[in-house]
Enzyme design. Structure first.
Site, mmCIF file in Angstrom:
data_model
loop_
_atom_site.group_PDB
_atom_site.id
_atom_site.type_symbol
_atom_site.label_atom_id
_atom_site.label_comp_id
_atom_site.label_asym_id
_atom_site.label_seq_id
_atom_site.Cartn_x
_atom_site.Cartn_y
_atom_site.Cartn_z
ATOM 1 N N GLY A 21 0.944 -1.163 -0.070
ATOM 2 C CA GLY A 21 0.011 -0.068 -0.035
ATOM 3 C C GLY A 21 0.877 1.097 0.010
ATOM 4 N N ASP A 43 0.181 -9.049 -0.459
ATOM 5 C CA ASP A 43 -0.919 -7.851 -0.230
ATOM 6 C C ASP A 43 -2.052 -8.643 -0.853
ATOM 7 O OD1 ASP A 43 -0.852 -4.333 0.196
ATOM 8 O OD2 ASP A 43 -2.741 -5.783 0.033
ATOM 9 N N CYS A 168 -25.261 1.289 26.282
ATOM 10 C CA CYS A 168 -26.465 2.216 26.198
ATOM 11 C C CYS A 168 -26.009 3.600 25.902
ATOM 12 C CB CYS A 168 -26.882 2.134 27.686
ATOM 13 S SG CYS A 168 -25.554 2.900 28.886
ATOM 14 N N CYS A 432 6.934 -10.139 28.524
ATOM 15 C CA CYS A 432 6.324 -10.278 27.238
ATOM 16 C C CYS A 432 5.663 -11.760 27.196
ATOM 17 C CB CYS A 432 7.118 -9.945 26.108
ATOM 18 S SG CYS A 432 6.306 -9.919 24.740
ATOM 19 N N CYS A 435 7.303 -12.950 23.479
ATOM 20 C CA CYS A 435 8.430 -13.297 23.064
ATOM 21 C C CYS A 435 9.165 -14.036 24.334
ATOM 22 C CB CYS A 435 9.445 -12.252 22.501
ATOM 23 S SG CYS A 435 9.837 -11.033 23.661
#
Lengths: 654, 335
Positions: A21, A43, A168, A432, A435
């Protein structure tokens, strides 16, 4: 010019680009010019008109064709001797597995959504291939380097989650235009033209949720032989008139709020009451359903104009009519698409009528489209700059020049004289869940939540898994795959509907679950903690995942200046640049300042960490209290205390 | 702005960028006329950006014929030699650029920029020159300054993995967003000649080394009668000698212009495509800002070096002796 050594690694490298892109076009061009000879590019998208202002490898004649393929052909025109392999496919397809990724020396992302970025991050970790990640919004951009074991992975710092609104607020008490857009798009449009079997909160009102739902089903169904004009007016009166009356009847709601006013067709367009002429055929000369437009039918030209309530009402009815007259086949299967002109017209008009009812300022179609489509501001220059920086980092990665890896911010306003600000990458985050092997904790009511809730809301939505597998010890509770036995499929389907504590291998407080994605070759452990009650508004999932810090979107700007060109510096998130492009982005909260990745951590311990709603990360850096300038008389090195006693985690500004 | 509206076609094509800079800015862009000279990698990047952005017209000047070197960072020249047919680099680039955006008029002007008179420059709102001698830069800048209307003047050059942009917007007013209000600001720019005449010792101590290094190389080419970029490693001793002279004249410590940097600049004169993309992108953004009068433009030099990754703005202006109170930061006067 690149040195001999650089040329050598460049020529020998096999590169995977994900995304063709805005960033992708620039990146493919710059890679080719820089001497790369073997590039693969994935892509799934096709070219659209709104891409042409920056995706310079594409022409109007290419609209509708594969981005990856057209980009390849365009670059081969000036570099015919190199090899570019395009894939018109989704990077999440199972073909692009760990083995596929292993063939590359480096992966370069030019993506537009969090989901795909996380997916690629995991595959890169599993395949042990370095990743250079990027993103732009308007004049802001960033490039980061993720090398397993050396720098943090893309997910080491939690990303802001999509902004969600309490049900709501959307169904009963909108106070901002964006609430009206969400109502028009996710509720009304979905109800009218989408899958009828989907749950829809359109008629849910605080107070009496269940009583009218039977009745509501009938209202939206077009009656046999019902005239389309009549049907449109009936819908109009129901959603803008009757539903408001019903909401008003709940006095409690309006104690501290302005009361909305019901809007009925006969009050807005009285002179058109008797008019029955269907001018549909007359005006729409074309049979191409994609070019049907209520604006054209009604002679409204400028998408920047804010229409009056009357004009909005006409557009609403005309768009509804055109859907039934020209696109009837699609009804029941439609989902909102920002490139669908008629859908945008319908949603704009509906949102505006609702806004009028609630005393909220109306907006133009251009603005409404930006909000409804989560359109990300995009310009060619930022993409070009970012692409240049990606290639610079990619070359360092190929040379394993670890100490010179940088994450670079492209800023709109200079900070410490810099428009392009390089920062030393972080080390991997030891907690993490992607990883490292740190377990997560999930608080959940194990006697109420079903396995389906867990799989959908946690495993897929939060952990970003594609083909998940859920295990309790050695017992498989759930898995997805093409080659499963029929009885297993049935077994898993049954499990999905079971409450956690009633599974064949019961999941209760203290249970340790293993969740795995075989395609991503990624697994993590989740410790289950039982909890009775959840706050419906704050914890709508009825579950709470923790273990690594979950960033939450922070709303600061009260008004939503999206679509108001020129106000980017106020409107845009500082550095959370999840999207270059304009495609199906679930993320970017409208008009909010998102806590950018990295910022939170860097500023932890600073009392004024979140005071500046508009400044860039760089400004934050400049203002940072604990900053110390080490003047070595040669180069500025700024050590930023990040509130973490572990000094190795300090980020260096170079 | 006058009420002229963008066409439907323009609105569709420019949708994403209008969301960044607004309809007014887009209208101003579509009326702006740009001149560029020296179709090397950086300028080519700039041209692409500005044509995509939708300026009114773009005029290219570069009479050279295609050589292998010209191809190195230029994606506008197709590899198929059969289309060259005696065409100049500017003509070949023009053919490709026209294709990028049919709404922009792209054309070629033949001849030597320094020989063109005021009438010629008067047709433009923005002039960008690259691969130009020191004398030519000064001369063209002066020609622009003499006109009754304001013509924004830029020079841009890339050597090795370094790039430099110079900006002269003369007396320039713009609006910028400050919190929720729009404030009007004014900036006063020196010409190229005035800027480089500022004594080095008068500059802030932390001025980018690239600024000095580029001045040394520029002067070297001037005194040796070389074309821009026509240097090699053999020139290093001469360049170092010149550095010594200049540093002595300016009372600057020679270490402020490291040997290694000068060596990079004299030897690798070819452009590094990623740096072209970065510099061409920044230049594109600056020109868009200058045309739209929206957002703070850079004043007045920009440097990028891929080695350290920094993109730095330097304000090289003669210190002004005015009451400091009337000046904001970096000489910005709020109106």
């Amino acid at each position: 010019m690149a040195s001999q050594q650089q040329l050598c690694v460049i020529e020998g490298a096999k590169v995977l680009m994900v995304g063709a892109g805005g960033i992708g076009c620039e990146l493919l061009k710059t890679l080719a010019l820089s001497g790369f000879t073997n590039i693969h590019i994935i892509d799934m998208d096709t070219i659209e008109v709104s891409n042409l202002n920056r995706q310079f490898l594409f022409r109007k004649s290419h609209v509708g064709q594969s981005k990856a393929k057209v980009a390849r052909d365009a670059v081969l025109r000036f570099r015919p001797q190199i090899s570019i392999t395009p894939y018109h496919a989704n990077v999440k397809d199972s073909d692009f597995n760990v083995d596929f990724f292993k063939q590359f020396n480096v992966v370069l992302n030019g993506l537009d959504n969090l989901d795909a970025r996380r997916h690629v991050n995991r595959l890169c970790l599993a395949a042990d291939v370095p990743l250079v990640e990027s993103g732009t919004t308007g004049f802001l951009g960033q490039v980061t380097v993720h090398v397993k074991g050396k720098t943090e992975c893309y997910e080491c710092q939690p990303k802001p989650t999509p902004k969600t609104y309490p049900v709501c607020t959307i169904t009963s008490t909108p106070s901002k235009f964006v609430h009206c857009i969400v109502w028009a798009k996710d509720l009304l449009f979905a109800k009218m033209f989408g899958d009828k079997n989907q749950d829809n909160d359109l008629n849910v009102r605080s107070g009496d949720a269940s009583s009218s739902s039977e009745h509501a089903e009938d209202v939206f169904e077009r009656r046999k032989d019902e005239d389309i004009e009549q049907y449109g007016r009936r819908i109009y009166d129901h959603v803008f008139g009757y539903n408001i009356e019903v909401a008003l009847s709940n006095e409690e709601t309006w104690k501290n709020r302005n009361r909305p006013k019901p809007i009925y067709y006969r009050d807005i367009l009285p002179e058109e009451q008797s008019q029955q002429n269907g001018n549909v055929d007359k005006i729409c000369a074309t049979d191409d359903p994609s070019s049907v437009s209520a604006m054209i039918s009604l002679g409204l030209k400028n998408a920047q104009d804010v229409w009056s309530l009357i004009e909005n009402s006409r557009i609403f009815l005309e768009a509804l009519k055109l859907f039934f007259a020209k696109r009837e086949k699609e009804i029941g299967n439609l989902s909102f698409d920002k490139d669908d002109q008629l859908a945008v017209e319908f949603v704009t008009a509906a949102a505006n009528i609702r806004a009028a009812s609630f005393g909220i300022p109306l907006h133009s179609l251009f603005e409404a489209k930006g909000i409804a489509g989560n359109i990300v501001h995009a310009v060619a220059t930022t993409n070009a700059i970012i692409a240049g920086l990606i290639v610079i980092e990619a070359i360092k990665v190929l040379q394993s020049d670890t100490k010179n890896y940088r994450m670079t911010y492209c800023l709109e306003h200079p900070s410490r004289k810099m428009l392009l600000m390089p920062v030393e990458p972080f080390e991997p985050n030891k907690s993490c869940y992607v990883c490292s092997e740190t377990p997560l904790t999930l608080e959940v009511n194990t006697q109420r939540s079903k396995l389906r809730d867990f799989v959908d809301k946690i495993v897929k939505a939060k952990l970003g898994m594609n083909f998940p597998l859920v295990m309790h010890g050695a017992a498989l509770l759930y898995e997805v795959g093409d080659d499963l036995e029929e009885d297993m499929v049935a077994n898993y389907a049954a499990n999905l509907e079971k409450v956690l504590s009633e599974l064949p291998s019961p999941v209760t407080g203290g249970t340790m679950l293993t969740v795995e994605d075989l395609q991503q070759e990624f697994s993590c452990t989740i410790n289950i903690k039982h909890r009775e009650e959840f706050d419906e508004e704050k914890e709508p999932d009825g579950m709470l995942l923790s273990g690594w810090t979950q960033a939450s979107p922070v709303v600061k700007n009260e008004k939503a200046p999206i679509g108001n060109g020129g106000s980017t510096s106020n409107a845009l998130p500082a550095v959370q640049l999840d999207a270059e492009d304009d495609d199906e982005l679930e993320v970017l909260p409208v008009g909010t300042d998102t806590v950018p990745a990295g910022k939170k951590r860097k500023l932890a311990g600073s009392s004024n960490a979140t005071t500046s709603g508009t400044s860039s990360v760089a400004d934050e850096t400049r203002n940072h209290k604990t900053q110390e300038v080490l003047d070595d008389d040669d180069d500025d090195v700024v050590m930023l205390g990040d509130g973490n006693s572990d000094s190795s985690k300090k980020r260096k500004l170079l | 702005m006058d009420g002229e509206e963008l066409t439907e076609q323009e609105t569709a094509l420019y949708d994403r960028q209008i969301r960044v800079w607004g309809v007014d800015a887009q209208r101003r862009l579509s009326k702006a006329h740009i001149l560029v000279s020296g179709m090397k990698g950086t300028v080519v990047e700039f041209c692409k950006n500005i044509v995509l952005a939708g300026v009114g017209s773009l005029t290219l000047v570069d009479d050279r014929l295609v050589t292998e070197e010209a191809l190195s960072a230029n994606f506008l020249i197709p590899a198929d030699e059969s289309v060259y047919d005696g065409k100049s680099i500017a003509e070949l680039c023009c053919d490709s650029l026209k294709d990028f955006n049919p709404m922009v008029r792209v054309s070629v002007e033949r001849g030597d920029l320094t020989s063109f008179g005021g009438d010629f420059y008067n047709k433009f709102d923005v002039v960008v020159v690259s691969c130009c001698s020191l004398a030519a830069k000064k001369l063209i800048n002066e020609k622009c300054r003499k006109l009754s209307k304001r013509v924004a003047f830029y020079t841009v050059d890339c050597r090795d993995s370094c790039g430099e942009i110079f900006v002269d917007l003369q007396n320039y007013a713009y609006s910028k967003k400050k919190l929720d209000e729009t404030v009007e600001c004014r900036l006063q720019y020196p010409s190229f000649e005035e800027a480089i005449a500022v004594p080095w010792r008068a500059l802030p101590r932390k001025v980018s080394k690239l600024y000095f290094a580029m001045r040394v190389i520029e002067r070297f080419e001037q005194v040796e009668g070389r074309n821009p970029g026509e240097t090699s490693i053999a020139d290093l001793p001469g360049v170092l000698k010149l550095r010594k002279e200049l540093c002595e004249a300016h009372s600057l410590n020679e270490s402020q212009i490291p040997d290694a940097l000068l060596e990079r600049l004299v030897t690798a004169t070819r452009e590094f495509p990623p740096v072209c993309a970065v510099i061409g992108g920044i230049l594109g953004q600056e020109v868009i800002k200058a045309i739209s009068c929206k957002g703070e433009p850079l004043k007045n030099f920009f440097f990028f070096d891929a080695m350290d990754g920094k993109g730095i703005i330097e304000d090289i202006t003669k210190p002004v002796h005015l009451k400091p109170s009337s000046f904001g930061e970096r000489g910005v006067i709020s109106l």
